[in-house]
Design an enzyme around this catalytic site. Structure first.
Site, PDB file in Angstrom:
ATOM      1  N   THR B   1       0.847  -1.197   0.000  1.00 15.39           N
ATOM      2  CA  THR B   1       0.000   0.000   0.000  1.00 15.39           C
ATOM      3  C   THR B   1       0.879   1.243   0.000  1.00 15.39           C
ATOM      4  O   THR B   1       2.004   1.220   0.490  1.00 15.39           O
ATOM      5  CB  THR B   1      -0.919   0.001   1.236  1.00 15.39           C
ATOM      6  N   THR B  19      -3.379   0.547  -3.357  1.00 15.61           N
ATOM      7  CA  THR B  19      -2.768  -0.714  -2.909  1.00 15.61           C
ATOM      8  C   THR B  19      -2.920  -1.844  -3.925  1.00 15.61           C
ATOM      9  O   THR B  19      -3.845  -1.827  -4.749  1.00 15.61           O
ATOM     10  CB  THR B  19      -3.401  -1.161  -1.573  1.00 15.61           C
TER      11      THR B  19
END
Lengths: 387, 185
Positions: B1, B19
């Protein structure tokens, strides 16, 4: 004579006014600047997770791009510099504040479950941990349509311009950044990488690439050029999407071009909660804004400040309350189900923002940290490693 | 992420978190497009109601639950604004919470607010401490009965990026845990 007198008075008054203005400016301006610390910027800033991508975002702002333009350019860059973290094959959530209207909006382009998926997928959860690699886990990527929607609503520069810095980065001899190298050389990741199709990108023979090794990635550079020229649709309804689906099908993916075409980002209102003099705007489920709001709402009632945590006991006290609030929060995470797919829990997350709940939780927090899990609604919680 | 925070000259702001889930996602690569694919459906694994052991089957079009919290805090009266978010899977909310508390309530500089070692509570209710977390506080918490995790988390991948505007001053900080650096003018 009278005219001459009036002129003299006017000139004197003008002189006094100018003098006063100079004095006021001389006093106020240095004070104004002195109130900023030396590391402050005066106009605008970008904080990405690498210097090169922060710089790319900053340049976009200096070219009169909007903050959304800068965010998109920085994210495109991050997909190259930190490909272990994100990229065009993922999803994105934007929270956007428009200063001219005072409105905040959330654009949610998180990945979705494809129409056709392994019906016994969730039986594999335990065995697949901790990495869960494999094509059966792929969600429909929302990243590019998320960028396109954000740009359509708030973009100022031409779409293609946001891609140029990263295309140049790839075309001008891109090298492995140190953080990527750390991931590539992590012992628990290496066997998975070695047996995956990423091998062709990140290995040189039998060895993983090291920091500063050349990282040729012409396929991604071509893709970025195509998307810059033809728009995000080329991935969702065009040739690029077709190629992507074919490429991953032989690795076991059931993703289809119909899944790509059906993906739509959602534009929604943010969660809004008063936090002292601030208002916190955060994304609603399936993102985690309700949980963040809940924790801060509970903690704000304890009135922590620099003074209250000045001594060791004060610090321990604050962290104890934080730990307790986090425990209660873990017990509430089930509320982050997608409200569109599970209408039964549509407004459950709103409950987390209520002051009455925060008060109730504060009353359950005492000096002890050894309460049973049931005290926090934690019994039966099996894991929460969602990203 | 990965998270990016942006503040524009006119005061408009963007917090964006993106992400592919765990490192390198599904580890499935499309060689002709150069795209790495996510493994986001993994996040459906934790989706069950309290007390229930049943995990409902995925629904086509469903978005898995997420810890991502790209957030903006605005103080209209003082003309200040905090644009913040983070990365690190389940650590995201713990890390962002502590950065906000450190900055807005404890008066840390933005850089120090992000750099301060964090703690995290896992799903078993145990406390996990980032290396270099204050030992005295850790001992104090143990004295209060807080149980710490037996198995120490191998790596803390939390990374917070934020921009703070305070009147005419703009501060920006990227997390040094990921060797980040902010940029502005």
């Amino acid at each position: 004579m009278a005219w001459g007198h009036r002129t003299t008075v006017c000139l004197v008054l003008l002189g006094v006014s100018l003098g006063l203005a100079i004095i006021v400016l001389a006093v106020v301006l240095p004070h104004h600047q002195a109130s900023c610390r030396p590391d402050a910027f005066t106009r605008a800033a970008v904080a990405a997770d690498s210097k090169i991508c922060s710089d790319i975002g900053r340049v976009i702002l200096q070219q009169q791009g909007s903050p959304v333009d800068a965010a998109i350019a920085a994210l495109i860059c991050t997909g190259v510099v930190n490909p272990q973290s994100m990229g065009l094959g993922g999803g994105v959530v934007f929270t956007i504040y428009n200063a001219s209207t005072g409105k905040v909006e959330v654009i949610n382009a998180r990945e979705t479950v494809p129409a056709s998926h392994d019906q016994r997928l969730l039986d594999q959860c335990t065995n697949a941990l901790p990495l869960c690699t494999g094509a059966q886990w792929i969600g429909v990527p929302g990243e590019l349509r998320g960028y396109a929607e954000a740009h359509r609503r708030y973009g100022r520069l031409p779409w293609a311009q946001l891609f140029q810095p990263t295309i140049a980065l790839l075309r001008e001899g891109f090298r492995v950044p140190p953080i990527l190298s750390q991931f590539l050389n992590t012992s628990f990741l290496q066997p998975c990488l070695n047996s995956s199709t990423l091998r062709q990108l990140f290995f040189n023979g039998t060895e993983t690439l090291r920091s500063q090794d050349p990282l040729p990635w012409p396929a991604l550079a071509n893709t970025l050029e195509t998307v810059a020229k033809e728009g995000a649709e080329v991935l969702y309804t065009g040739k690029l999407g077709q190629t992507l689906v074919e490429d991953i099908a032989w690795q076991g993916s059931q993703l289809t071009v119909q899944d790509l075409a059906a993906f739509r980002p959602k534009v929604v209102e943010p969660l809004e909660m008063a936090l002292g003099n601030y208002t916190l705007y955060s994304p609603p489920p399936p993102a985690g804004g309700a949980i963040l709001s809940f924790i801060l709402n509970v903690l704000k009632g304890f009135n922590f400040s620099a003074e209250t945590v000045a001594g060791p006991e004060g610090k321990v006290n604050m962290y104890h309350h934080l730990v307790e609030a986090l425990k209660f929060a873990v017990g509430q995470r089930w509320r982050l189900w997608d409200p569109y797919s599970h209408p039964g829990i549509q407004n459950i997350s709103q409950d987390l923002l209520r002051e009455t709940l925060a008060q109730h939780i504060r009353q359950q927090i005492d000096g002890r940290g050894d309460h049973q899990l049931s005290h926090y609604n934690l019994s039966g919680v099996r894991g929460n490693s969602m990203g | 992420t990965s998270h990016v925070s942006v503040l524009g000259e006119d005061g408009s702001a963007v917090a964006a978190t993106s992400t592919i889930n765990t490192p390198f996602g599904a580890m499935v690569y499309s060689p002709r497009t150069g795209i790495l694919l996510n493994n986001e459906l993994l996040d459906l694994c934790w989706r069950h109601k309290p007390g229930s052991t049943v995990t409902p089957p995925p629904v086509p079009g469903e978005q898995p639950p997420s810890s991502m919290v790209p957030s903006i805090l605005i103080n209209e009266v003082q003309g200040s604004k905090l644009v913040i978010g983070g990365a690190g899977g389940e650590l995201i909310i713990s890390a962002v919470t502590q950065a906000i508390v450190n900055k807005l309530w404890l008066g840390f500089s933005l850089t120090d607010a992000i750099a301060a070692p964090i703690l995290h509570v896992n799903s078993k209710g145990h406390v996990e401490y980032e290396p270099k977390f204050n030992q005295e506080v850790r001992k104090g918490l143990q004295d209060r009965g807080q149980s710490q995790s037996q198995s120490q988390r191998p790596v803390f991948l939390n990374s917070v990026q934020a921009v703070f505007q305070e009147g005419p001053c703009v501060y920006a900080a990227s997390d040094l845990r990921k060797a980040g650096k902010a940029s502005g003018y």
